[in-house]
Design an enzyme around this catalytic site. Structure first.
Site, mmCIF file in Angstrom:
data_model
loop_
_atom_site.group_PDB
_atom_site.id
_atom_site.type_symbol
_atom_site.label_atom_id
_atom_site.label_comp_id
_atom_site.label_asym_id
_atom_site.label_seq_id
_atom_site.Cartn_x
_atom_site.Cartn_y
_atom_site.Cartn_z
ATOM 1 N N ASP A 1 -0.315 -0.965 6.234
ATOM 2 C CA ASP A 1 -0.055 -0.397 7.557
ATOM 3 C C ASP A 1 -0.898 -1.080 8.623
ATOM 4 O OD1 ASP A 1 1.794 1.342 6.636
ATOM 5 O OD2 ASP A 1 0.406 3.035 6.418
ATOM 6 N N GLU B 1 0.832 -1.185 0.000
ATOM 7 C CA GLU B 1 0.000 0.000 0.000
ATOM 8 C C GLU B 1 0.878 1.250 0.000
ATOM 9 O OE1 GLU B 1 -1.374 0.628 3.904
ATOM 10 O OE2 GLU B 1 -2.439 2.455 3.410
ATOM 11 N N ASP C 1 -6.799 2.338 8.269
ATOM 12 C CA ASP C 1 -6.786 2.416 6.803
ATOM 13 C C ASP C 1 -6.131 1.184 6.200
ATOM 14 O OD1 ASP C 1 -8.026 4.817 6.869
ATOM 15 O OD2 ASP C 1 -6.193 6.021 6.645
ATOM 16 N N ASP D 1 -2.751 0.198 10.756
ATOM 17 C CA ASP D 1 -3.801 1.079 11.295
ATOM 18 C C ASP D 1 -5.134 0.763 10.609
ATOM 19 O OD1 ASP D 1 -3.503 2.038 8.772
ATOM 20 O OD2 ASP D 1 -2.703 3.984 9.347
#
Ligand code: 0RA
Length: 654
Positions: free
Chosen positions: A518, A445, A522, A520
């Site tokens: 990641d 990503e 998102d 997190d």
């Protein structure tokens, strides 16, 4: 993992059976149990979570057999705070009388002799004896402790075991008017890598069993307190609507094309066939098939028979009702797939299970039996409620048109790549190795993380595909639209294997594919979108074990010259507990982009140190439900899910 070779078969007092003499049959029993403990995988699949849950299913299946035989209508399953699982039924109770020559109780034989489970009477449908059919003695052998309670013939009986070895004889401990069996077992932590049960997993199977046995009540009680000391309410599963209720449950949150589900039941040559089906407004086909209540995930002859009958019956009826023009071609099986939800449950005397995971029904005669029962049943249903036919046929005709459009879109993708002279997307930094089995693809990503990955990788076998732009939610889209999404096209081109009906595993260019995003919210969203794409359109790739999730560390802990990477808060806490806090420097990685190429290689890409998760689908219904909840239209179930799993979600977004 435990060292299973160093096991203690004899009980604490040194004699195999308190008070009894030690003879040849005892030695045989001990050898049998020892074999189970030496190679648990051979009996329950593995020693991880899957094998652990298998223990519960095995005990429950024995109770289900009592229900199938008509002697039991209530099963209670509970997970106790100390890790003990109890399964109680109101069946006949395992026989307690002395068994043949051994002088042991029949119950002790059932609990200690491999495959002695239900082999007392022939001619009954049995769940145990199928996939899970290793016998309850296997559960006993793999439990550090097991208590057996039986009520029958006016008495209550008790016996306890440790690692399969009886600690007492079966003893009458009181009077009772009740009948039934209760097993309390604790999975042996010397055998299992984890002894934490997942309520979601257990509930899914218990719910399924309740759907498959209308009238049977199954309760599930998770008595383990959460951090606040609360525990969830007892679940009670009972579905008098049977398979019809099952299909309605699976279609929950989707728009039905017709109501209610079509239900078919018939019997032929000692084989009972039950089917429920209902079309919904999605593009996904869900057929769940069971043989003697065992989920035949690899399909088999019952599924083939169902498909043939469905296609034939709908075409015949559509022609009769003039919903297809005379010159129009018949609807194909593919045309009738989109939005179909069906549950097939057959019961037969001697099921043959084949396939890689022994979950494919092989009995040849079943195809014709299911075909004829379903064909007759469908014709009857459409005679009784003719209004269901038109919406189904209309939908299939739309599917045919869309498939035609998708084919053109696919051809276009192919032709474009051929004409441009490039088979591979420009953003792909390919590896030099051309042998798929040695090659890895990192789907990364973001451009900055992609840049670090390109610099940090070992280019001889690692390829990098950085993703930019929005990934389409394939849960809500049809193939032609999916194929017009730039990001998805890039992925498909890089993989080389096609998708959907045209998936070809031989053309897959990398045998290890890593999703790297990641840690997190998102990142979790992107991961879920990619997993949805793979699960819905390249399930074979997951089944073949090619898909992984890369686990970048959350923290870098530097103590003087020593550098440590931590992948969870717990690891950080442990790492901090034996360092000098003042000298220690902790860096929290907010995203992959914060790591330099060398760090990314060290922590996430170097095969010698990286932490990776293999993506696996254990329970198709649970997984389907999860993707539906996370990616589907309905807001309420998603809100509910996030509330129920708030802790895990929060963990993703520390
Ligand atoms: C052997 C024979 C019979 C029942 C059972 C085993 C039995 C096993 C389990 C395991 C859990 N619950 C169970 N309930 C029954 C037949 C008994 C008879 O013929 O009376």
């Amino acid at each position: 993992m435990s060292d299973i070779n160093e096991m203690e078969m004899a009980p604490a007092n040194g004699t195999p059976t308190a008070g009894a003499h030690y003879d040849a049959s005892d030695i045989q029993v001990l050898e049998g149990l020892e074999a189970v403990r030496k190679r648990p995988g051979m009996y329950i699949g593995d020693q991880g979570p899957r094998g652990l849950h298998h223990l519960v299913y095995e005990v429950v299946d024995n109770s289900i057999d009592e229900a199938l035989a008509g002697f039991c209508d209530h099963i209670e399953v509970a997970i106790h705070p100390d890790g003990v699982v109890s399964v109680q039924d109101n069946g006949r109770g395992i026989p307690t009388d002395a068994h043949e020559s051994s002088g042991k109780s029949a119950a002790e034989v059932v609990m200690t002799v491999l495959h002695a489970g239900g082999k007392f009477g022939k001619g009954a449908y049995q769940v145990s004896g199928g996939l899970h059919g290793v016998g309850v003695s296997v559960v006993n052998a793999l439990s550090s402790k097991l208590d057996l309670r039986i009520c029958r013939d006016g008495g209550e009986y008790f016996q306890s075991y440790e690692r399969g070895v009886p600690m007492t004889e079966l003893t009458r401990v009181g009077d009772s008017d009740a009948h039934g069996t209760r097993v309390d077992f604790r999975a042996d932590d010397e055998i299992f890598s984890t002894t934490e049960y997942s309520s979601d997993v257990l509930k899914s199977r218990l719910r399924e069993l309740a759907f498959l046995n209308p009238g049977l009540t199954i309760t599930y009680d998770d008595m383990r307190p959460d951090e606040e000391g609360n525990r969830p309410p007892t679940k009670i599963y009972r579905f008098d609507g049977g398979l019809g209720s099952f299909v309605e449950y699976l279609n929950k949150g989707k728009e039905a094309v017709h109501r209610p589900p079509i239900f078919i039941r018939g019997e032929k040559e000692n084989t009972t066939v039950e089917v429920a089906l209902q079309y919904n407004d999605t593009y996904i086909e869900r057929i769940y098939a069971f043989a003697n209540l065992i989920n035949t995930v690899e399909g088999g002859t019952h599924v083939s028979g169902f498909r043939t009958a469905l296609t034939r019956a709908i075409n015949d009826e559509a022609r009769r009702a003039k919903l297809l023009k005379e010159k129009e071609a018949n609807l194909t099986g593919d045309d009738l797939k989109e939005g179909l939800t069906a549950v097939i449950s057959i019961k037969l005397l001697e099921p043959q299970f084949e396939g890689q995971t022994k979950t494919k029904l092989g009995n040849g005669d079943v195809k014709g039996i299911v075909d004829s029962v379903v064909y007759e049943g469908l014709k009857l249903a459409m005679e009784e409620t003719p209004e269901i036919l038109k919406p189904i046929v209309d939908k299939a005709i739309r599917t045919r048109q869309a498939r035609e459009a998708a084919r053109k879109a696919r051809d276009l993708v192919r032709r474009r790549s051929v004409m441009s002279g490039l088979d591979l997307p420009g953003k792909l930094a390919d590896c030099s190795n051309r042998n798929p089995s040695d090659s890895e693809l990192y789907i990364v990503e973001g451009d900055s993380a992609g840049g670090s990955a390109k610099q940090g990788r070992d280019r001889s076998f690692q390829a990098i595909l950085p993703l930019r732009g929005k990934i389409l939610n394939v849960e809500k889209a049809r193939l032609d639209k999916i194929l017009s999404n730039e990001v998805i096209r890039t992925i498909i081109q890089a993989l080389g294997c096609g998708l959907g009906d045209e998936y070809e595993s031989e053309r897959l260019r990398y045998h290890k594919i890593f999703i790297m995003a990641d840690a997190d919210v998102d990142g979790a969203h992107i991961r879920t979108l990619l997993l949805t794409l793979f699960y819905r359109h390249m399930p074979q790739l997951i089944e073949d074990g090619h898909l992984f999730v890369a686990q970048p560390p959350l923290y870098r802990v530097q103590d003087g010259k020593k550098v440590n990477y931590c992948y969870s808060d717990k690891e950080l806490k442990d790492a901090m507990s034996n360092t000098d806090q003042k000298r220690t420097h902790v860096q929290r990685y907010k995203g992959l982009g914060e790591m330099n190429p060398e760090q990314l290689w060290d922590t996430t890409m170097n095969p010698d140190n990286r932490v990776i998760l293999k993506v696996r689908v254990d329970d198709a219904i649970l997984t389907d439900e999860l993707f539906g909840i996370l990616m589907g239209d309905a807001v309420e179930p998603r809100r509910e899910f996030i509330e129920n799993h708030a802790r895990e979600v929060r963990n993703l977004d520390i």
